[in-house]
Design a protein around this motif. Sequence first.
Motif, mmCIF file in Angstrom:
data_model
loop_
_atom_site.group_PDB
_atom_site.id
_atom_site.type_symbol
_atom_site.label_atom_id
_atom_site.label_comp_id
_atom_site.label_asym_id
_atom_site.label_seq_id
_atom_site.Cartn_x
_atom_site.Cartn_y
_atom_site.Cartn_z
ATOM 1 N N ASN A 1 27.751 -44.399 -37.378
ATOM 2 C CA ASN A 1 28.245 -45.779 -37.495
ATOM 3 C C ASN A 1 29.061 -46.195 -36.274
ATOM 4 N N CYS A 2 28.730 -45.636 -35.106
ATOM 5 C CA CYS A 2 29.463 -45.974 -33.876
ATOM 6 C C CYS A 2 29.380 -47.469 -33.619
ATOM 7 N N ARG A 3 30.560 -48.095 -33.368
ATOM 8 C CA ARG A 3 30.557 -49.538 -33.148
ATOM 9 C C ARG A 3 30.351 -49.876 -31.675
ATOM 10 N N GLY A 4 30.221 -48.863 -30.817
ATOM 11 C CA GLY A 4 29.883 -49.106 -29.416
ATOM 12 C C GLY A 4 31.075 -49.176 -28.482
ATOM 13 N N VAL B 1 33.696 -48.523 -23.579
ATOM 14 C CA VAL B 1 32.484 -48.038 -24.232
ATOM 15 C C VAL B 1 32.748 -46.721 -24.949
ATOM 16 N N CYS B 2 32.215 -46.593 -26.159
ATOM 17 C CA CYS B 2 32.421 -45.396 -26.979
ATOM 18 C C CYS B 2 31.232 -44.450 -26.877
ATOM 19 N N LEU B 3 31.526 -43.156 -26.766
ATOM 20 C CA LEU B 3 30.480 -42.139 -26.699
ATOM 21 C C LEU B 3 30.596 -41.154 -27.856
ATOM 22 N N CYS B 4 31.165 -41.613 -28.976
ATOM 23 C CA CYS B 4 31.471 -40.673 -30.063
ATOM 24 C C CYS B 4 30.222 -40.108 -30.731
ATOM 25 N N GLY B 5 29.114 -40.853 -30.694
ATOM 26 C CA GLY B 5 27.868 -40.334 -31.232
ATOM 27 C C GLY B 5 27.759 -40.344 -32.741
ATOM 28 N N ASN C 1 40.343 -37.041 -29.386
ATOM 29 C CA ASN C 1 39.460 -38.092 -28.884
ATOM 30 C C ASN C 1 39.254 -39.167 -29.934
ATOM 31 N N HIS C 2 38.710 -40.298 -29.461
ATOM 32 C CA HIS C 2 38.359 -41.370 -30.384
ATOM 33 C C HIS C 2 37.013 -41.089 -31.043
ATOM 34 N N SER C 3 36.896 -41.400 -32.324
ATOM 35 C CA SER C 3 35.588 -41.456 -32.973
ATOM 36 C C SER C 3 35.580 -42.664 -33.897
ATOM 37 N N CYS C 4 34.414 -43.294 -34.010
ATOM 38 C CA CYS C 4 34.276 -44.417 -34.951
ATOM 39 C C CYS C 4 34.170 -43.893 -36.387
ATOM 40 N N ASP C 5 33.977 -42.571 -36.524
ATOM 41 C CA ASP C 5 33.949 -41.923 -37.833
ATOM 42 C C ASP C 5 34.923 -40.742 -37.772
HETATM 43 ZN ZN ZN Z 1 31.900 -44.682 -31.498
#
Ligand code: ZN
Length: 141
Positions: free
Chosen positions: A129-132, A122-126, A78-82
């Motif tokens: 530093n999630c960029r949204g 839209v990102c739900l990584c939680g 999955n995608h994560s901003c971190d």
């Molecule tokens: Zn995110």
Amino acid sequence: MPEFLFIKESSINRLGCFTSKFISKDHCIAEYEGEIISAEEAIKREEDLNRSGIYTFWLNDDHAIDGYDKGNHTKYFNHSCDPSCHYEIAGNKILFYASRDIQNNEELTIDYDYDANSGLVVCLCGSANCRGYLNEVVENV
Ligand SMILES: [Zn+2]
């Protein structure tokens, strides 16, 4: 594909890929498997509503690897901003590496880094530093 990767429900999005052992930073974890297809075919498949998901991983502007039928567990990253992992593209290969030490039972994630022009997702990584969005959004200063 390494036997320590496994699939289970993810808090980020449906299913995710997890590890059943500790992975040290910089370790090469696995390769993205699938069918090498043209850009034209990749777009056709991405727009095909009869498919239950999109597993095209773009190599460059002309080709992508489609893991839909022939992929391994890495298609569930999955995608994560971190993210815990990153990928490197070498010719027709996509390899995943640990960006930091990863603990047993942790989910493996990468930054999808979608083109901002391809529509915001839209990102739900939680992560803190999630960029949204899954896209790389360039902010106006
Ligand atoms: Zn995110």
